[in-house]
Design an enzyme around this catalytic site. Structure first.
Site, mmCIF file in Angstrom:
data_model
loop_
_atom_site.group_PDB
_atom_site.id
_atom_site.type_symbol
_atom_site.label_atom_id
_atom_site.label_comp_id
_atom_site.label_asym_id
_atom_site.label_seq_id
_atom_site.Cartn_x
_atom_site.Cartn_y
_atom_site.Cartn_z
ATOM 1 N N ARG A 28 0.877 -1.092 -0.092
ATOM 2 C CA ARG A 28 -0.108 -0.093 -0.047
ATOM 3 C C ARG A 28 0.828 1.161 0.160
ATOM 4 O O ARG A 28 0.747 2.143 -0.601
ATOM 5 C CB ARG A 28 -1.021 0.134 1.197
ATOM 6 C CG ARG A 28 -2.211 -0.847 1.103
ATOM 7 C CD ARG A 28 -2.779 -0.994 2.479
ATOM 8 N NE ARG A 28 -4.106 -1.458 2.569
ATOM 9 C CZ ARG A 28 -4.110 -2.954 2.497
ATOM 10 N NH1 ARG A 28 -3.181 -3.780 2.479
ATOM 11 N NH2 ARG A 28 -5.363 -3.414 2.732
ATOM 12 N N ARG A 125 -8.638 -16.110 -9.153
ATOM 13 C CA ARG A 125 -8.890 -15.303 -8.023
ATOM 14 C C ARG A 125 -9.940 -14.243 -8.757
ATOM 15 O O ARG A 125 -9.597 -13.551 -9.365
ATOM 16 C CB ARG A 125 -8.046 -14.727 -7.419
ATOM 17 C CG ARG A 125 -7.038 -15.784 -6.729
ATOM 18 C CD ARG A 125 -5.812 -14.999 -6.081
ATOM 19 N NE ARG A 125 -6.056 -14.483 -4.651
ATOM 20 C CZ ARG A 125 -5.264 -13.846 -3.973
ATOM 21 N NH1 ARG A 125 -3.790 -13.964 -4.114
ATOM 22 N NH2 ARG A 125 -5.653 -13.401 -2.946
ATOM 23 N N SER A 170 -13.809 -9.545 -0.618
ATOM 24 C CA SER A 170 -12.667 -9.216 -0.542
ATOM 25 C C SER A 170 -12.467 -7.642 -0.241
ATOM 26 O O SER A 170 -12.958 -6.895 -0.892
ATOM 27 C CB SER A 170 -11.438 -9.468 -1.683
ATOM 28 O OG SER A 170 -10.273 -8.721 -1.304
ATOM 29 N N SER A 171 -11.799 -7.359 0.901
ATOM 30 C CA SER A 171 -11.588 -6.012 1.451
ATOM 31 C C SER A 171 -10.760 -4.981 0.165
ATOM 32 O O SER A 171 -10.678 -3.903 0.239
ATOM 33 C CB SER A 171 -11.071 -5.534 2.848
ATOM 34 O OG SER A 171 -10.086 -6.480 2.896
ATOM 35 N N SER A 198 -13.168 -8.323 6.423
ATOM 36 C CA SER A 198 -11.876 -8.018 6.814
ATOM 37 C C SER A 198 -11.823 -6.474 7.045
ATOM 38 O O SER A 198 -11.043 -5.827 6.427
ATOM 39 C CB SER A 198 -10.912 -8.435 5.674
ATOM 40 O OG SER A 198 -10.905 -9.605 5.543
ATOM 41 N N ASP A 314 -6.257 -14.073 7.846
ATOM 42 C CA ASP A 314 -5.054 -14.632 7.971
ATOM 43 C C ASP A 314 -4.586 -15.147 9.330
ATOM 44 O O ASP A 314 -4.031 -16.605 9.095
ATOM 45 C CB ASP A 314 -4.022 -13.606 7.055
ATOM 46 C CG ASP A 314 -4.286 -13.146 5.659
ATOM 47 O OD1 ASP A 314 -4.862 -13.928 5.162
ATOM 48 O OD2 ASP A 314 -3.713 -12.401 5.320
ATOM 49 N N ARG A 387 1.138 -19.208 3.675
ATOM 50 C CA ARG A 387 0.558 -19.592 5.078
ATOM 51 C C ARG A 387 0.262 -21.100 5.642
ATOM 52 O O ARG A 387 0.414 -21.188 6.528
ATOM 53 C CB ARG A 387 -0.754 -18.692 5.251
ATOM 54 C CG ARG A 387 -0.388 -17.255 4.769
ATOM 55 C CD ARG A 387 -1.153 -16.299 5.737
ATOM 56 N NE ARG A 387 -0.826 -14.798 5.501
ATOM 57 C CZ ARG A 387 0.131 -14.121 6.049
ATOM 58 N NH1 ARG A 387 0.916 -14.886 6.785
ATOM 59 N NH2 ARG A 387 0.208 -12.859 5.673
#
Length: 428
Positions: A28, A125, A170-171, A198, A314, A387
């Site tokens: 970001r 996705r 999704s955020s 989220s 997550d 993850r």
């Protein structure tokens, strides 16, 4: 490339971990720095595949930056406006959602001709909600293969206005719109359809935008008002705090087999929602101490948990592993967006947890986990998901070995994870 990593049983966990920079913040803040007036010096930037994809894209767009200190310090020369390219380009972004979504929005402001693509999983996705929202604001976009998925061609033209956005998947879609809306010609009103997932990740975005001189009106996460024709101003220097999701593995290790572990780089003043992972550990019985920029976890008897974990999607994966060492059946709820991450994490976690002996019930958006009567040695498929690899490393705290397939997938966000994990591990 290393095919597998076998972790021997760890008898005790103790030590201090200095966290790498947050992935969510790093990508970001790189994009905001590129669009801001002035030079921004970023420190503790995450050095990983995902940040490299963002940096490579910014370089191709024409942004000047200089890396030092093992790629953890970056001086970004901002251009003070949105990106406008004089010729068509293509950007390959791997499986980096934190690069794909915001860059698509940023390149949809001025007239451009840019194709954004990724690896095979990225092309599975969904991105339709973001594309639809950008089109509502006047942008012209085309799907190059399957409708609703990358690769996507943007020709620009986003002007702002009134936009309806589905927030249930999704955020990152909302984050992408929020970051570019201040540079649009018109004011923007974003209305959220459905339940926004989220929310803490939106708080990260708003906090960063404020650091670059832009404020927005947030009406209880139901709608957002952003004034147009603004400019981002460099804060000069920005320290990227440690990655709270990465902290979860070390804190969990202490809860299971401590000793104690101190993670440095996140704490009471963190802007990341995933620090609430420590609160969940505390509810399960672990002993937690907080500082402004550190968290300490100590071992204690662990009990089952039954919680909505949409606020820490997550880090909730790590709770699924901790549940194996708790008394009773744990239930993790409201985690549908696991299915649209680096892999379908709900399905993947269910399959791999069963391999080690757990009794699992997988729902559309939930997971029920009953600990094994005894742990089994297993080869863990990681599905090229960083993850999955880091979560299942904790199985070696059960008294048996575990074999992690494709361990190099951790390079997406935390290339030195296993090295750090072994530093705090003690063996008989």
């Amino acid at each position: 490339m290393q095919k597998f990593l076998e972790l021997k049983p760890v008898s005790y966990i103790n030590g201090t971990i200095y966290l790498p920079g947050s992935k969510s913040i790093s990508n970001r803040v790189l994009l905001l720095s590129a669009m801001a007036n002035g030079i921004t010096c970023l420190t503790n930037l995450l050095d990983s595949q995902d940040t490299q994809y963002m940096l490579n894209a910014l370089r191709k767009i024409g942004i000047k930056f200089f890396l030092s200190n093992n790629n953890t310090t970056c001086h970004v020369h901002g251009i003070g406006k949105a990106f406008h390219l004089s010729h068509p380009i293509s950007l390959f972004l791997g499986n980096a959602g934190t690069a794909m979504r915001p860059l698509l929005a940023a390149l949809s402001l001025y007239e451009n001709n840019v194709v954004l693509s990724g690896d095979d999983r990225m092309h599975e996705r969904p991105i339709a909600h973001l594309v639809d929202a950008l089109k509502q604001g006047g942008a012209t976009l085309e799907y190059k293969k399957g409708i609703g998925y990358p690769p996507v061609l943007t020709k620009g033209g986003f002007k702002g206005g009134s936009i309806m956005l589905d927030g249930s998947i999704s955020s990152q879609f909302l984050t992408s719109l929020l970051m570019v809306a201040p540079l649009a010609l018109q004011n923007t009103n974003i209305f959220i359809k459905g339940n926004l997932v989220s929310k803490p990740y939106i708080d990260i975005t708003l906090n960063l935008m404020k650091s670059f001189g832009v404020n927005i009106v947030n009406d209880c996460y139901k709608s957002f008002y952003i004034k147009g024709n603004q400019k981002y101003e460099s804060p000069g220097n920005y320290l990227v705090e440690g990655d709270a999701s990465s902290a979860s593995y070390f804190l969990a290790a202490a809860a299971i087999k401590g000793g104690s572990v101190k993670v440095v780089g996140v704490g009471k003043k963190s802007v990341q929602g995933d620090i609430k992972f420590a609160d969940v550990l505390e509810k399960m019985g672990a002993i937690i101490d907080w500082g402004d920029s550190f968290i300490v976890c100590r071992h204690n008897k662990l009990e089952k948990i039954d919680l909505d974990m949409n606020h820490i999607p997550d880090a909730a994966m790590t709770i699924a592993i901790v549940a194996l060492f708790a008394k009773g059946t744990s239930i993790i709820k409201n985690i549908y967006n696991w299915r649209v991450k680096e892999t379908d994490r709900l399905s993947a976690m269910s399959k791999e947890l069963k391999k080690v002996g757990a009794i699992i019930k997988e729902g559309r958006d939930c997971l029920s986990i009953t600990p094994p009567n005894f742990f089994k040695f297993a080869e863990i498929d990681t599905y090229n998901d960083h993850r999955m690899a880091m979560c299942f490393s904790l199985i070696c705290l059960s008294g048996i070995s575990v074999r992690i397939l494709n361990p190099n997938c951790i390079s997406k966000t935390f290339p030195s994870y296993f090295e750090n994990f072994l530093k705090i591990s003690r063996f008989d």
